[in-house]
Every structure is written in structure tokens, then in C-alpha cells.
Design a protein around this motif. Structure first.
Motif, PDB file in Angstrom:
ATOM      1  N   GLU A 135       0.826  -1.204   0.000  1.00 18.19           N
ATOM      2  CA  GLU A 135       0.000   0.000   0.000  1.00 18.19           C
ATOM      3  C   GLU A 135       0.864   1.259   0.000  1.00 18.19           C
ATOM      4  OE1 GLU A 135      -3.988   0.512   0.406  1.00 18.19           O
ATOM      5  OE2 GLU A 135      -2.978  -0.608  -1.159  1.00 18.19           O
ATOM      6  N   MET A 136       1.955   1.248   0.760  1.00 21.09           N
ATOM      7  CA  MET A 136       2.888   2.379   0.736  1.00 21.09           C
ATOM      8  C   MET A 136       3.466   2.552  -0.671  1.00 21.09           C
ATOM      9  SD  MET A 136       4.839   1.766   4.398  1.00 21.09           S
ATOM     10  CE  MET A 136       5.854   3.262   4.330  1.00 21.09           C
ATOM     11  N   ASN A 137       3.772   1.441  -1.327  1.00 16.72           N
ATOM     12  CA  ASN A 137       4.282   1.482  -2.696  1.00 16.72           C
ATOM     13  C   ASN A 137       3.221   2.047  -3.651  1.00 16.72           C
ATOM     14  OD1 ASN A 137       4.876   0.547  -5.447  1.00 16.72           O
ATOM     15  ND2 ASN A 137       6.504  -0.661  -4.527  1.00 16.72           N
ATOM     16  N   ARG A 138       2.011   1.575  -3.504  1.00 15.14           N
ATOM     17  CA  ARG A 138       0.930   1.987  -4.423  1.00 15.14           C
ATOM     18  C   ARG A 138       0.730   3.496  -4.429  1.00 15.14           C
ATOM     19  NH1 ARG A 138      -4.161   3.438  -3.788  1.00 15.14           N
ATOM     20  NH2 ARG A 138      -4.267   2.844  -1.572  1.00 15.14           N
ATOM     21  N   VAL A 139       0.750   4.114  -3.259  1.00 15.09           N
ATOM     22  CA  VAL A 139       0.443   5.548  -3.188  1.00 15.09           C
ATOM     23  C   VAL A 139       1.657   6.424  -3.505  1.00 15.09           C
ATOM     24  CG1 VAL A 139      -1.412   5.116  -1.540  1.00 15.09           C
ATOM     25  CG2 VAL A 139       0.858   5.785  -0.691  1.00 15.09           C
ATOM     26  N   LEU A 140       2.838   5.806  -3.662  1.00 14.67           N
ATOM     27  CA  LEU A 140       4.040   6.564  -4.023  1.00 14.67           C
ATOM     28  C   LEU A 140       4.068   6.893  -5.510  1.00 14.67           C
ATOM     29  CD1 LEU A 140       7.147   4.960  -2.266  1.00 14.67           C
ATOM     30  CD2 LEU A 140       6.408   7.343  -2.096  1.00 14.67           C
ATOM     31  N   LYS A 141       4.625   8.039  -5.832  1.00 19.95           N
ATOM     32  CA  LYS A 141       4.920   8.354  -7.223  1.00 19.95           C
ATOM     33  C   LYS A 141       6.089   7.482  -7.688  1.00 19.95           C
ATOM     34  CE  LYS A 141       3.634  13.207  -6.500  1.00 19.95           C
ATOM     35  NZ  LYS A 141       4.152  14.596  -6.405  1.00 19.95           N
ATOM     36  N   PRO A 142       6.136   7.113  -8.973  1.00 19.26           N
ATOM     37  CA  PRO A 142       7.266   6.329  -9.483  1.00 19.26           C
ATOM     38  C   PRO A 142       8.601   7.020  -9.204  1.00 19.26           C
ATOM     39  CG  PRO A 142       5.494   6.384 -11.086  1.00 19.26           C
ATOM     40  CD  PRO A 142       5.110   7.355 -10.000  1.00 19.26           C
ATOM     41  N   GLY A 143       9.598   6.221  -8.816  1.00 17.57           N
ATOM     42  CA  GLY A 143      10.921   6.753  -8.542  1.00 17.57           C
ATOM     43  C   GLY A 143      11.102   7.314  -7.146  1.00 17.57           C
ATOM     44  N   GLU A 144      10.034   7.316  -6.338  1.00 15.93           N
ATOM     45  CA  GLU A 144      10.120   7.894  -4.996  1.00 15.93           C
ATOM     46  C   GLU A 144      10.325   6.804  -3.944  1.00 15.93           C
ATOM     47  OE1 GLU A 144      10.747  10.766  -4.433  1.00 15.93           O
ATOM     48  OE2 GLU A 144       9.932  12.010  -6.037  1.00 15.93           O
ATOM     49  N   ARG A 145      10.453   7.209  -2.681  1.00 15.55           N
ATOM     50  CA  ARG A 145      10.965   6.297  -1.654  1.00 15.55           C
ATOM     51  C   ARG A 145      10.015   6.095  -0.479  1.00 15.55           C
ATOM     52  NH1 ARG A 145      11.282  11.916  -1.635  1.00 15.55           N
ATOM     53  NH2 ARG A 145      12.460  12.783   0.133  1.00 15.55           N
ATOM     54  N   ALA A 146      10.162   4.896   0.074  1.00 11.20           N
ATOM     55  CA  ALA A 146       9.517   4.544   1.339  1.00 11.20           C
ATOM     56  C   ALA A 146      10.623   4.293   2.358  1.00 11.20           C
ATOM     57  CB  ALA A 146       8.657   3.303   1.188  1.00 11.20           C
TER      58      ALA A 146
END
Length: 274
Positions: A135-146
Motif C-alpha cells: 500500500e505504501m508502494n501503491r500511493v508513491l509516485k514512481p521513482g520515490e521512496r519509502a
């Protein structure tokens, strides 16, 4: 435990712990939070999601890092935690945070809408950590970080006997999975399974200082993950459990207080561009 019931236990447990949490853990968790903020490298104007925000210990720091042009959405499963976090933010005149009660495994947020996602010492409590990371990945913009911070291995956390001490009296339902993600390469594998790349892992030791037995007891029982089970203890059971816990950390006594070893793991993953 069935996931729905586990979420309910976590929600009401942290409602019970909320009023004791900062006094119990603010100083002790700072090393992990400092490393998390360093690895996140937040920039002015960014939009950031924080899951399991608790009483807002990291939330305010995130809000300050992104500045008045940035935006923070801070979520937690516990109403009690959110209420304190909102009050703290208002007191500190933090205006760029939107607090929302939300399940970290089912974020009611748009795809690809955040520049960074952060979870500070909350992933251990989620029934399905990989689903939360997805879910954290899904809401991230491409190329951004968790960036995620968790406790390390059980053997490296001197306070860990709190779980069996409580469980043999009333089931706390947070152990044995509490230390799972911090064991070996589990967190790295979980991030990869959730779709992250370029994963960085920092594992380090820390010392948890408690000034006296009373504060050590408050942190372990009333201000932490076993708070809901602890509320079911009668007075005699509490006395016995308190003494057993103090016996378990006796080796870390330092004058009138305690210097208890702990271990943290902080990890960063990047969402692929395609």
C-alpha cells in the motif's frame, strides 16, 4: 490470530497506551527516528504519507522538513493516538498535517500521490506487513521512496521478556510476530516482495535509558503494545508481573535507573519508474 481481530486488539490496545506513550518512549525511540529522517531526506514542498503515526513524534518533524509548501497525511489505527497527535500539532502551530484514522493495509488514498511514505516503529503491529508495504508502494509516485523503522532481533532487545511475562497471565496477541520483520533479512525480503528496488538497510544498536523502576514499568506495561492485556490484570497480578519484569532487566540496572540494550532496523526502498 485472525487479522480482523488482531487489528481490533491493536486499535484498542493503543487507545489504552496513548496517554503513557510519549513519557515512555519519546527519548528511547529517537535514535531510530533520527536515522529514519536522515534516510528519508525530505525536501521542502514534498507531499508525505506517514502510517502508524502514533502521537505524532515523527509527524511534526516531517511537517517541519517539508515546510509550509509541503503536505503531510498522517494515519493511525488508534483514535486515542490521533487525538493526542492532533493536539500536539495544534499546540506547536503545525498547519500542514491532515490526521486520519486509517488501516495501514487498506489506505483510502489515491495511487501515485506521494513523494515519500514513512512508517516509524509501526510495521511490527500490522497483521500483514507486506500488504502494508504494498500500500505504501501503491500511493508513491514512481521513482520515490519509502522509509521504515522497526525493532531489530529479539535477542538484542533487553526488554523483550515483557511479552512472555504478560502472555502467561493474559494473552497479549502481539508476540511472537513482533520481532519477525527485524530478524535476519526479513524486512529486506518484505520490501522486495512489495515491489521496492534499490533497498538499503541500516541495523544498529541503541541504549534505552529509564531513570527509575517506575518509568521502566510504565513503558513496558502501560505505554506499549501489551497495554490492553495489562488493563485486565488485578492488583496482585500487576505486582507480580512488575517484579518479574524488573528481575528480567536487573542486569541493566545503572544506579537508580536502567540502561537497556535495544536494536533498530531502518530501511529504504524505491518504487520503480515503470
Amino acid at each position: 490470530m485472525e487479522p480482523r481481530l488482531q487489528r481490533r486488539v491493536q486499535r484498542y490496545g493503543w487507545d489504552k497506551a496513548a496517554e503513557y506513550y510519549e513519557d515512555s518512549w519519546k527519548e528511547q525511540l529517537k535514535p531510530a527516528q533520527d536515522k529514519l529522517m536522515e534516510m528519508a531526506d525530505l525536501q521542502p514542498g514534498e507531499k508525505v504519507l506517514e502510517t502508524a503515526c502514533g502521537t505524532g513524534l515523527v509527524t511534526v518533524r516531517i511537517a517541519e522538513a517539508v515546510g509550509s509548501d509541503g503536505k503531510v497525511v498522517a494515519t493511525d489505527l488508534s483514535d486515542g493516538m490521533i487525538e493526542i497527535a492532533e493536539s500536539e500539532a495544534e499546540e506547536k502551530n503545525v498547519k500542514n498535517v491532515n490526521f486520519r484514522r486509517m488501516d495501514a493495509e487498506d489506505l483510502k488514498l489515491d495511487d501515485a500521490s506521494f513523494d515519500a511514505t514513512i512508517c516509524a516503529l509501526g510495521l511490527m503491529y500490522v497483521p500483514d506487513p507486506v500488504e502494508s508495504l504494498k500500500e505504501m508502494n501503491r500511493v508513491l509516485k514512481p521513482g520515490e521512496r519509502a522509509v521504515v523503522a522497526i525493532w531489530g532481533e529479539r535477542k538484542n532487545c533487553g526488554w523483550a521478556d515483557i511479552f512472555p511475562i504478560v502472555d502467561k497471565r493474559v494473552a497479549s496477541d502481539v508476540c511472537p510476530l513482533f520481532f519477525q520483520q527485524g530478524t535476519g533479512n526479513t524486512l529486506e525480503h518484505s520490501l522486495a516482495q512489495a515491489g521496492f528496488e534499490e533497498i538499503q538497510i541500516e541495523r544498529f544498536s541503541a541504549t534505552l535509558h529509564y531513570p527509575d523502576p517506575e518509568v521502566a514499568i510504565m513503558a513496558a506495561f502501560a505505554g506499549g503494545p501489551v497495554a490492553l492485556a495489562y488493563k485486565k490484570f488485578d492488583e496482585q497480578t500487576r505486582k507480580e508481573a512488575h517484579q518479574e519484569y524488573l528481575d528480567s532487566i536487573a542486569a541493566y540496572r545503572n544506579g537508580t535507573g536502567y540502561q537497556i540494550p535495544g536494536e533498530f532496523v531502518v530501511a529504504k526502498g524505491i518504487k520503480p519508474n515503470s
